[in-house]
Enzyme design. Structure first.
Site, PDB file in Angstrom:
ATOM      1  N   CYS A   1       0.861  -1.186   0.000  1.00 18.75           N
ATOM      2  CA  CYS A   1       0.000   0.000   0.000  1.00 18.75           C
ATOM      3  C   CYS A   1       0.895   1.233   0.000  1.00 18.75           C
ATOM      4  O   CYS A   1       0.627   2.232  -0.668  1.00 18.75           O
ATOM      5  CB  CYS A   1      -0.869   0.042   1.258  1.00 18.75           C
ATOM      6  SG  CYS A   1      -1.873  -1.413   1.513  1.00 18.75           S
TER       7      CYS A   1
ATOM      8  N   HIS B   1       1.080   5.112  -1.350  1.00 18.13           N
ATOM      9  CA  HIS B   1       0.447   5.973  -0.350  1.00 18.13           C
ATOM     10  C   HIS B   1       1.372   6.400   0.779  1.00 18.13           C
ATOM     11  O   HIS B   1       0.929   6.606   1.910  1.00 18.13           O
ATOM     12  CB  HIS B   1      -0.802   5.287   0.207  1.00 18.13           C
ATOM     13  CG  HIS B   1      -1.911   5.174  -0.804  1.00 18.13           C
ATOM     14  ND1 HIS B   1      -2.565   6.264  -1.317  1.00 18.13           N
ATOM     15  CD2 HIS B   1      -2.458   4.092  -1.413  1.00 18.13           C
ATOM     16  CE1 HIS B   1      -3.480   5.860  -2.188  1.00 18.13           C
ATOM     17  NE2 HIS B   1      -3.424   4.549  -2.274  1.00 18.13           N
TER      18      HIS B   1
ATOM     19  N   ARG C   1     -13.290  -0.621  -1.309  1.00 14.19           N
ATOM     20  CA  ARG C   1     -12.083   0.185  -1.580  1.00 14.19           C
ATOM     21  C   ARG C   1     -10.824  -0.651  -1.314  1.00 14.19           C
ATOM     22  O   ARG C   1      -9.906  -0.692  -2.136  1.00 14.19           O
ATOM     23  CB  ARG C   1     -12.131   1.445  -0.727  1.00 14.19           C
ATOM     24  CG  ARG C   1     -10.958   2.392  -0.789  1.00 14.19           C
ATOM     25  CD  ARG C   1     -10.693   2.945  -2.152  1.00 14.19           C
ATOM     26  NE  ARG C   1      -9.889   2.046  -2.957  1.00 14.19           N
ATOM     27  CZ  ARG C   1      -9.560   2.247  -4.231  1.00 14.19           C
ATOM     28  NH1 ARG C   1      -9.976   3.305  -4.875  1.00 14.19           N
ATOM     29  NH2 ARG C   1      -8.830   1.386  -4.885  1.00 14.19           N
TER      30      ARG C   1
ATOM     31  N   CYS D   1      -7.965  -2.094  -3.864  1.00 16.88           N
ATOM     32  CA  CYS D   1      -6.540  -1.790  -3.663  1.00 16.88           C
ATOM     33  C   CYS D   1      -5.720  -3.072  -3.755  1.00 16.88           C
ATOM     34  O   CYS D   1      -4.639  -3.085  -4.345  1.00 16.88           O
ATOM     35  CB  CYS D   1      -6.306  -1.148  -2.295  1.00 16.88           C
ATOM     36  SG  CYS D   1      -6.814   0.579  -2.213  1.00 16.88           S
TER      37      CYS D   1
END
Lengths: 104, 272
Positions: free
Chosen positions: B181, B185, B229, B233
């Protein structure tokens, strides 16, 4: 009989602002299913708004308008508590009318 | 090299440089335009229709036990919906687990209404063919926390543990692309195509990102839940599909929610 709309209307300085959110698939007729069959066209063709029986907006809609269309417009006049009525018609002959009272 | 050729080369280089500057300007104004578009339609968010659908489902008796969800405890007491989402995920005594909104709804639907878990988790996300009940319920519940401060606790040891696991998942690199992730991010001012990517190490970024989900996706014409969501991802990272409402997804949600603590919850949001 389509699904209900959300209508909000408010008056300020003699001008009424109306916000309408319609629930509609707005299928263009160009999209295909996974198996290749066409998804039939299904969209709003006409929108009409009335204030106390007077037509304040007439619009012709088509395939280029998105799913769940949002419409904002203003008209002169209107007072708190008076009704604004919005009607749509689609290409299948379905129609839906909702109304809202004008707020301050 | 003769002079005229040199002049021409300088001219070409100068043009190329101005072209690059022009492109940068365009991308900035594009994200401004998206902002303006968002603001324009923010009071006409079609997620409201999903909220209405969710509210009806919440109040309507359903399932083999023919019960409504009005006795469902989302952490603020049985049936209290107001403000519940702003404090989720949290530890629940009855299940002895940390649960996010959707896993808690799953518990309520199975225990109160008697709906078999597999019936719900087989297709937990909405499609253009079929809406998802659990997703609409989630949209309704989050809408009841609009404007409230996100305050997710990590006081309970289980909550703390979930937060730590979530943090590890966030930074865990794996899959065929060696992705985590944090690959996308954990850096500021990066984007995928037109979308600015939030940097979860920056409080303001984490707050604005987390507090705008669940959201109506204009490009899909559907309201998407937070479990969706995360699921997407994982797909984008080419990870195996996570199980709906699993411990891992709840832990990751916990990490992200705590990172966003203090934010004014603004959902359900609106995305391109």
């Amino acid at each position: 009989m389509g699904n209900p709309m959300k209508i909000r209307a408010s008056v300020k300085d003699g001008v009424t602002e109306v916000k309408v959110l319609m629930q509609h698939e707005m299928e263009t007729g160009l999209r295909k299913e996974a198996d290749g069959t066409l998804v039939p066209a299904w969209f709003i063709t006409e929108v009409k708004a009335q204030h106390q029986g007077r037509t304040v907006l007439e619009a012709q809609y088509g395939q280029s308008i998105s799913k769940n269309p949002y419409l904002l417009f203003r008209f002169k006049g209107g007072a708190v508590g008076e009704k604004v009525t919005v009607t749509w018609m689609d290409n299948k002959g379905d129609t839906r009318t909702d109304e809202a009272a004008i707020a301050a | 090299m003769n002079t005229s050729r040199l002049t021409r080369m300088i001219l070409v280089l100068a043009l190329a440089a101005s072209g690059a500057a022009q492109a940068a300007d365009d991308s900035a104004s594009d994200s401004d335009k998206i902002e303006a578009y968002r603001e324009m339609i923010s009071d006409g968010n079609p997620a409201e229709f999903d909220e209405m659908r969710g509210e009806e489902l919440w109040k309507k008796p359903a399932g083999p036990k023919n019960a409504s969800l009005e006795k469902c405890d989302l952490g603020k007491g049985a049936g209290v919906v107001k403000g519940a989402y702003a404090a989720l995920p949290r530890y629940f005594k009855d299940t002895k687990k940390v649960q996010d909104l959707e896993s808690r709804l799953l518990t309520c639907m199975t225990t109160l209404q008697g709906i078999p878990e597999a019936d719900i988790t087989a297709k937990p996300f909405a499609s253009d063919k079929k809406p998802s009940d659990i997703s609409s319920l989630a949209t309704y519940v989050v809408g009841q926390s609009k404007g409230m401060k996100m305050a997710v606790s990590t006081k309970h040891p289980k909550e703390k543990e979930a937060y730590e696991i979530g943090k590890r998942i966030f930074n865990y690199r794996a899959g065929p692309y060696d992705f985590a992730c944090s690959t996308c991010h954990a850096t500021s001012d990066v984007r995928i195509r037109m979308q600015d990517l939030p940097n979860f190490n920056v409080k303001a970024d984490a707050q604005s990102a987390y507090s705008s989900w669940p959201a109506y996706r204009v490009s899909q014409g559907l309201t998407r839940s937070f479990q969706w969501r995360l699921n997407d991802c994982f797909r984008q990272q080419r990870f195996p599909e996570p199980k709906f409402a699993s411990e891992a997804t709840v832990a990751l949600t916990m990490y992200l929610a705590v990172s966003a603590n203090g934010a004014d919850y603004a959902g359900p949001g609106l995305k391109r």
